[in-house]
Scaffold this active site. Structure first.
Site, short mmCIF file in Angstrom:
data_model
loop_
_atom_site.label_atom_id
_atom_site.label_comp_id
_atom_site.label_asym_id
_atom_site.label_seq_id
_atom_site.Cartn_x
_atom_site.Cartn_y
_atom_site.Cartn_z
N GLU A 17 -10.48 2.83 5.65
CA GLU A 17 -10.38 1.63 6.50
C GLU A 17 -10.83 1.88 7.94
OE1 GLU A 17 -6.35 0.24 5.96
OE2 GLU A 17 -6.58 0.13 3.79
N ASN A 68 -13.18 4.64 1.62
CA ASN A 68 -12.40 3.61 0.93
C ASN A 68 -12.06 2.48 1.91
OD1 ASN A 68 -10.83 2.82 -1.46
ND2 ASN A 68 -9.00 3.22 -0.23
N HIS A 125 -8.07 -5.91 -3.26
CA HIS A 125 -6.82 -6.68 -3.20
C HIS A 125 -7.20 -8.16 -3.09
CE1 HIS A 125 -4.31 -3.16 -2.65
NE2 HIS A 125 -5.07 -2.74 -1.66
N ASP A 154 -5.47 -5.34 -7.29
CA ASP A 154 -4.41 -6.28 -7.68
C ASP A 154 -4.89 -7.68 -7.35
OD1 ASP A 154 -4.03 -6.16 -4.89
OD2 ASP A 154 -2.03 -5.28 -5.03
N GLU A 199 -7.75 0.04 -5.65
CA GLU A 199 -6.39 -0.49 -5.40
C GLU A 199 -6.26 -1.90 -5.97
OE1 GLU A 199 -5.28 -0.08 -1.27
OE2 GLU A 199 -6.25 1.88 -1.10
O1 G3I Z 1 10.22 4.94 2.69
C1 G3I Z 1 10.68 4.03 3.69
C2 G3I Z 1 12.16 3.82 3.54
O2 G3I Z 1 12.83 5.04 3.79
C3 G3I Z 1 12.61 2.73 4.53
O3 G3I Z 1 13.95 2.47 4.34
C4 G3I Z 1 11.81 1.48 4.33
C5 G3I Z 1 12.14 0.40 5.35
O4 G3I Z 1 11.09 -0.49 5.53
O5 G3I Z 1 10.42 1.78 4.46
C6 G3I Z 1 9.95 2.73 3.52
O6 G3I Z 1 8.60 2.95 3.73
C7 G3I Z 1 7.72 1.93 3.32
C8 G3I Z 1 6.70 2.54 2.38
O7 G3I Z 1 5.73 1.59 2.02
C9 G3I Z 1 7.34 3.07 1.10
O8 G3I Z 1 7.91 2.03 0.40
C10 G3I Z 1 7.04 1.36 4.53
O9 G3I Z 1 7.96 0.67 5.35
C11 G3I Z 1 5.93 0.43 4.11
O10 G3I Z 1 5.18 0.05 5.25
C12 G3I Z 1 5.00 1.12 3.13
O11 G3I Z 1 4.05 0.19 2.72
C13 G3I Z 1 2.91 0.74 2.11
C14 G3I Z 1 1.67 0.33 2.88
O12 G3I Z 1 0.52 0.84 2.23
C15 G3I Z 1 1.68 0.85 4.30
O13 G3I Z 1 0.47 0.58 4.94
C16 G3I Z 1 2.82 0.22 0.70
O14 G3I Z 1 3.91 0.75 -0.06
C17 G3I Z 1 1.49 0.66 0.06
O15 G3I Z 1 1.34 -0.01 -1.17
C18 G3I Z 1 0.35 0.27 0.97
O16 G3I Z 1 -0.84 0.75 0.41
C19 G3I Z 1 -2.03 0.42 1.11
C20 G3I Z 1 -3.02 1.55 0.90
O17 G3I Z 1 -2.45 2.77 1.28
C21 G3I Z 1 -4.31 1.31 1.69
N1 G3I Z 1 -4.87 0.01 1.36
C22 G3I Z 1 -3.95 -1.11 1.46
C23 G3I Z 1 -2.71 -0.88 0.63
C24 G3I Z 1 -1.80 -2.08 0.64
O18 G3I Z 1 -1.32 -2.34 1.92
#
Ligand code: G3I
Length: 469
Positions: free
Chosen positions: A172, A215, A251, A282, A280
Site C-alpha cells: 500500500e 501488494n 476487497h 472478500d 485478500e
Molecule cells: O489484538 C488487539 C487486541 O488486543 C485489542 O484488544 C483490540 C482492540 O481494538 O485490537 C486488537 O488488534 C486489532 C487487530 O486487527 C487484531 O484483531 C486491531 O485493533 C485492528 O486494527 C486490526 O485490524 C486489522 C487491520 O488489517 C489493521 O489494518 C484486521 O484484522 C486485518 O484484517 C486488516 O488486514 C488488512 C491487510 O493487512 C492489508 N490490506 C487491508 C486489510 C483489511 O483492512
C-alpha cells in the site's frame, strides 16, 4: 521425449499426460490405469484447495492465531485451503513492537500449522505504513531507517526461509484517489522514492527463493492508482530490480464493486513479466449476486495464466474484518454459502467429487512393507507445471510411506496437495509423507501433487524410490 513447449491448459491433456507418464518401479500397468481414471470427472476435486491445485493455483485464507483453538474454524481451514496468510501476526508491530525485540510466538504458530498440514504460506507484510510501531515512525535519519529495515527484513524472512512462497515486501505505497502519488509514510519521507527498490533488493538478499510481491488495494481495475503501480512495476522490471509478483487485494463492496476490466487489469500486469496473485479477496453481499461476483474474480484468475493463486481474507464471515458485510465463503456457522459453490464450480471442482484412491485394512500379506511410485506431469502453463505422484503399496498393507521429489534450481515447488512435505536446506528436495493416515491396503494407491514454478527450466523432477513402513 517430453514436449517442452509452453501451452494453454486446454490442449490435448490426456495425450500429454500419457506421454509424460514416468514410472519409478515396476508398475507400468497401474500407471496407465491410474491416468485414465484421473482424467475422468468422477474424481473432480471436492475442496477449494484441491480444485485450485488441479488448475495450478493455490487457494488460501487469511488466518488469525487466536482462532486456531476453535475446532470448526480449524476443520474448515484444513479441509478447504492449501495456503495461509497470517492476518496480522507477521506485520511489523506484531513481530518487532520494540526495537530489536522480535516475538515470533503467534506467527510461528500459524507457520507451524501450515507446515504440519502441508499448506504453503504467504508472507504479509514487511514494509507498510500501517500497523507499524511508533519507534519506526519516529526515525528521521535515512541510514538509521535503512539499517532498521534491513534488520527487520533479514530477521523475518530468514526465519521463514524455505516456507513462505511469496512475500508482500511493500504494501500500500500509493495514495487513493486520482493523484497517483505515493503515500506519505515514514519510508517515503525519509528515504524518498527509492525505498521501494531498496526494500525489494534487501528482500531478495534475505530469501533468494521467495517470490517478492508489491501488494495494494483499489488497484483491481484500471485507474490512477493502478496506473501508478503499473508504472512502478514496469520501471522496476526494466531496471532489473527483483520483483516477482503483484498482489491485488480485491476487497469489494457495493461502493467498490468488482470492476469490469478486472481480468484485463490482471493481464496487463502479467504482461510485464510478473506473477499476479489475488491476495485478500472478500466481496460484501449475499446469495446469487455475491456468488456471481466471486465467480467473475475466480474466472479472471483462471484466464490469466500468470495468476498463480487466490487468498480470501478470512475463513468465516463472523471473524471477517468487516463481518457486517458477510463477505466470505463460509457463514458464521461454517456453512458453505452460494459463493462457495460458485467458486468451487468455477475451479472445476464439485461437492460430489471423490478423492483419489487409497484404502485401509486387508491382512498382512507377508514379506516386507514396500511401495512404488509413478510420476505424471498433469498440466503445463507458460511459467509452471503440475506433477502428480501415485504411490502404490506392494504385496502387503503399509501404514506409511515417503517419497523424495527433487527439482532442479531455479525451479521451485510453489504448492503441494494431498501430502505433508518437508524440505532440505537447499529447498530443492521435498520429502513427501502422508497427510494424516498413511494406511494403504496391499496394491492400493494414493497420490499427491505439486506445482513447480519452472523459472525457465522445464526438466521433470527426479522422483526417488518409495519408502514404506
Ligand atoms: O489484538 C488487539 C487486541 O488486543 C485489542 O484488544 C483490540 C482492540 O481494538 O485490537 C486488537 O488488534 C486489532 C487487530 O486487527 C487484531 O484483531 C486491531 O485493533 C485492528 O486494527 C486490526 O485490524 C486489522 C487491520 O488489517 C489493521 O489494518 C484486521 O484484522 C486485518 O484484517 C486488516 O488486514 C488488512 C491487510 O493487512 C492489508 N490490506 C487491508 C486489510 C483489511 O483492512
Amino acid at each position: 521425449m517430453i514436449d517442452e513447449t509452453p501451452r494453454g491448459p486446454g490442449r490435448s491433456r490426456l495425450r500429454t499426460r500419457l506421454r509424460r507418464a514416468l514410472t519409478v518401479g515396476a508398475v507400468g500397468i497401474l500407471v496407465s490405469a491410474g491416468l485414465v481414471s484421473m482424467s475422468g470427472t468422477a474424481n473432480a476435486a471436492s475442496t477449494l484447495g484441491a480444485a485450485a491445485a488441479e488448475k495450478g493455483r493455490y487457494f488460501g485464507a487469511a488466518v488469525a492465531n487466536n482462532r486456531l483453538g476453535e475446532s470448526d474454524y480449524v476443520n474448515t481451514l484444513n479441509r478447504e485451503f492449501n495456503s495461509i496468510t497470517a492476518e496480522n501476526e507477521m506485520k511489523w508491530e506484531s513481530l518487532q513492537r520494540t526495537r530489536g525485540n522480535f516475538t515470533f510466538t503467534e506467527a510461528d504458530r500459524i507457520a507451524n500449522h501450515a507446515r504440519s498440514r502441508g499448506m504453503s504460506l504467504r508472507g504479509h507484510t514487511l514494509v507498510w505504513h500501517s500497523q507499524l510501531p511508533g519507534w519506526v515512525d519516529n526515525i528521521n535519519n535515512a541510514n538509521e531507517l535503512r539499517t532498521v529495515m534491513r534488520t527487520h527484513i533479514e530477521t523475518v524472512m530468514g526465519r521463514y526461509r524455505g516456507q513462505v512462497h511469496s512475500w508482500d515486501v511493500v504494501n500500500e505505497a500509493f495514495q487513493d484517489g486520482s493523484s497517483g502519488a505515493r503515500r506519505n509514510s515514514v519510508f517515503q519521507r525519509v528515504l524518498g522514492n527509492g525505498y521501494i527498490e531498496e526494500s525489494f533488493r534487501m528482500a531478495r538478499a534475505a530469501d533468494p527463493n521467495a517470490k517478492l510481491c508489491y501488494n495494494d488495494y483499489n488497484t483491481d481495475g484500471r485507474n490512477a492508482k493502478s496506473d501508478a503501480v503499473y508504472n512502478l512495476v514496469r520501471d522496476l522490471k526494466q531496471r532489473g530490480v527483483p520483483i516477482d509478483c503483484v498482489g491485488f487485494q480485491s476487497h469489494f463492496n457495493p461502493q467498490s464493486p468488482v470492476p469490469n476490466d478486472y481480468q484485463a487489469n490482471l493481464q496487463r500486469f502479467a504482461d510485464l513479466g510478473v506473477e499476479v496473485q489475488i491476495t485478500e479477496l472478500d466481496i460484501e453481499g449475499s446469495g446469487t449476486a455475491q456468488a456471481n461476483d466471486y465467480r467473475r474474480v475466480i474466472q479472471a484468475c483462471l484466464n490469466v495464466s500468470r495468476c498463480t493463486g487466490i487468498t480470501v481474507w478470512g475463513v468465516t464471515d463472523k471473524y471477517s474484518w468487516r463481518s457486517g458485510g458477510t463477505p466470505l465463503l463460509f457463514d458464521g456457522n461454517y456453512n458453505k454459502k452460494p459463493a462457495y459453490d460458485a467458486v468451487l464450480a468455477t475451479l472445476g471442482g464439485s461437492s460430489n467429487g471423490g478423492g483419489t484412491g487409497g484404502g485401509t485394512g486387508g491382512g498382512d500379506g507377508g514379506g516386507t512393507a514396500s511401495c512404488t511410485v509413478t510420476y505424471t506431469e498433469t498440466d503445463r502453463w507458460g511459467d509452471r507445471f503440475n506433477g502428480r505422484v501415485v504411490v502404490t503399496a506392494g504385496s502387503r498393507p503399509i501404514s506409511s510411506w515417503s517419497v523424495n521429489v527433487t527439482v532442479r534450481s531455479p525451479q521451485r515447488i510453489s504448492s503441494t496437495w494431498n501430502g505433508s512435505p518437508t524440505w532440505d536446506s537447499s529447498g530443492n528436495v521435498m520429502t513427501m509423507r502422508p497427510n494424516g493416515n498413511g494406511n494403504l491396503a496391499a496394491g492400493a494407491s494414493t497420490s499427491f501433487g505439486f506445482t513447480v514454478m519452472a523459472n525457465g527450466t522445464w526438466t521433470a523432477p527426479t522422483i526417488g524410490a518409495c519408502t514404506a513402513s
